[in-house]
Design an enzyme around this catalytic site. Structure first.
Site, PDB file in Angstrom:
ATOM      1  N   GLY A   7     -59.838  51.938  26.356  1.00 25.11           N
ATOM      2  CA  GLY A   7     -59.822  51.388  27.788  1.00 25.11           C
ATOM      3  C   GLY A   7     -60.307  52.012  28.793  1.00 25.11           C
ATOM      4  O   GLY A   7     -60.015  52.136  30.086  1.00 25.11           O
ATOM      5  N   GLY A  11     -59.796  50.778  35.501  1.00 27.33           N
ATOM      6  CA  GLY A  11     -59.350  51.687  36.346  1.00 27.33           C
ATOM      7  C   GLY A  11     -58.646  53.231  36.001  1.00 27.33           C
ATOM      8  O   GLY A  11     -59.170  54.062  36.812  1.00 27.33           O
ATOM      9  N   ASP A  34     -64.349  50.954  25.281  1.00 29.42           N
ATOM     10  CA  ASP A  34     -63.699  49.736  25.828  1.00 29.42           C
ATOM     11  C   ASP A  34     -64.426  48.629  25.311  1.00 29.42           C
ATOM     12  O   ASP A  34     -65.682  48.713  24.821  1.00 29.42           O
ATOM     13  CB  ASP A  34     -63.886  49.913  27.496  1.00 29.42           C
ATOM     14  CG  ASP A  34     -62.881  48.914  28.028  1.00 29.42           C
ATOM     15  OD1 ASP A  34     -62.857  47.680  28.008  1.00 29.42           O
ATOM     16  OD2 ASP A  34     -62.150  49.582  29.019  1.00 29.42           O
ATOM     17  N   HIS A 177     -39.781  53.759  31.263  1.00 29.01           N
ATOM     18  CA  HIS A 177     -40.985  53.767  32.148  1.00 29.01           C
ATOM     19  C   HIS A 177     -41.074  52.544  33.068  1.00 29.01           C
ATOM     20  O   HIS A 177     -42.089  51.696  33.065  1.00 29.01           O
ATOM     21  CB  HIS A 177     -42.265  54.220  31.478  1.00 29.01           C
ATOM     22  CG  HIS A 177     -43.477  54.038  32.401  1.00 29.01           C
ATOM     23  ND1 HIS A 177     -43.601  55.193  33.552  1.00 29.01           N
ATOM     24  CD2 HIS A 177     -44.786  53.276  32.444  1.00 29.01           C
ATOM     25  CE1 HIS A 177     -44.597  54.799  34.225  1.00 29.01           C
ATOM     26  NE2 HIS A 177     -45.450  53.932  33.525  1.00 29.01           N
TER      27      HIS A 177
END
EC number: 1.1.1.37
Length: 311
Positions: A7, A11, A34, A177
């Site tokens: 990934g 961002g 990615d 989380h």
């Protein structure tokens, strides 16, 4: 030492890759994967930074070339939150992404330490565990949900509120989380006391800090830069543990034999086998005990969602 980021064009992934390129020990290898065709270019861009970390980028449907020989795998692939979404809204897309990537990890580098960043972490870690069980390679000491962002936010907000040097603030954040499952143990922070009002408002701010960023970015993204920093801190702790450094402790969402749920975030001692020891999270206040007990139905539901997805 080889670290793979899956990934890496997103961002979080780009921020994480930048930080790892500048912080990994000399002689390390950093592998970026990615699905996006830009990924080899991200690696070329980062390769111009003068550190002794060899970097390669891989794009396309198959992450296998990036995973060969990896010691640590950090997974941030998936879609990000938009305003009005919570982390569970991401499940429908990200569950399949994590399943597919973990199948490749299980086949290619089953002994690697795997840190899952992709939300909803409460669920995606359970998915990863089930996939690895099916492949016959599951080792609970090598799979982690990365909850470090909750820890660094807690450290920052406490230091701001109390006028402390943030480097001196140490805190355990337990549970999960997302939302109410995030529980900072404010009663344990040394050298400060909090009023009941401060505890209630600070706990809520830490739990909702992700939403704070999503709303502030006005549809332009979620917490990518702070998450990149948190993931780098956790990834570097995994590396330091693998290298034999003593007393490397981080909170993480793990299958640690917790009395509360199958997966639970708490402090762990890291070493050459991943988790060397799950540490007790210590005494909690009445407020914290109540918050912990009342989150468990939510947490267990999140976990079941992941288990059922694979089965």
């Amino acid at each position: 030492m080889k670290v793979a980021v899956l990934g890496a064009a997103g961002g979080i992934g780009q921020a994480l890759a930048l930080l790892l390129k500048t912080q990994l020990p000399a002689g390390s290898k950093l592998s970026l994967y990615d699905i996006a065709p830009v990924t080899p270019g991200v690696a070329v861009d980062l390769s111009h930074i003068p550190t002794a970390v060899e970097i390669k980028g891989f794009a396309g449907e198959d992450p296998t070339p990036a995973l060969v020989g990896a010691d640590v795998v950090l997974i941030s692939a998936g879609v990000a939150r938009k305003p009005g979404m919570d982390r569970s809204d991401l499940f429908n897309i990200n569950a399949g992404i994590v399943r597919n990537l973990i199948e490749k990890v299980a086949a290619t580098c089953p002994k690697a330490l795997v840190g899952i960043i992709t939300n909803p972490v409460n669920t995606t870690v359970a998915i990863a565990a089930e996939v690895m069980k099916k492949a016959g390679v599951y080792d609970k000491n090598r799979l982690f949900g990365v909850t470090t962002l909750d820890v660094i936010r807690s450290e920052t907000f406490i230091a701001e509120l109390k006028g402390l040097n943030v480097a001196d603030v140490k805190i355990n954040v337990i549970g999960g989380h997302s939302g109410v499952t995030i529980l900072p143990l404010l009663s344990q922070v040394e050298g400060v006391t909090f009023s009941d009002e401060e505890v209630a408002s600070l706990t809520k701010r830490i739990q909702n800090a992700g939403t704070e960023v999503v709303e502030a970015k006005a549809g332009g993204g979620s917490a990518t830069l702070s998450m990149g920093q948190a993931a780098c801190r956790f990834g570097m702790s995994l590396v330091r543990g693998l290298q034999g450094e003593a007393n490397v402790v981080e909170c993480a969402y793990v299958d640690g034999g917790s009395e509360h749920a199958e997966f639970f975030a708490q402090p762990v001692l890291l070493g050459k086998n991943g988790i060397e020891k799950v540490l007790p999270y210590g005494e909690v206040s009445a407020f914290e005990a109540n918050a912990r007990d009342s989150m468990l139905d939510t947490l267990k539901g999140d976990i079941k969602l992941g288990v059922d997805f694979v089965k």
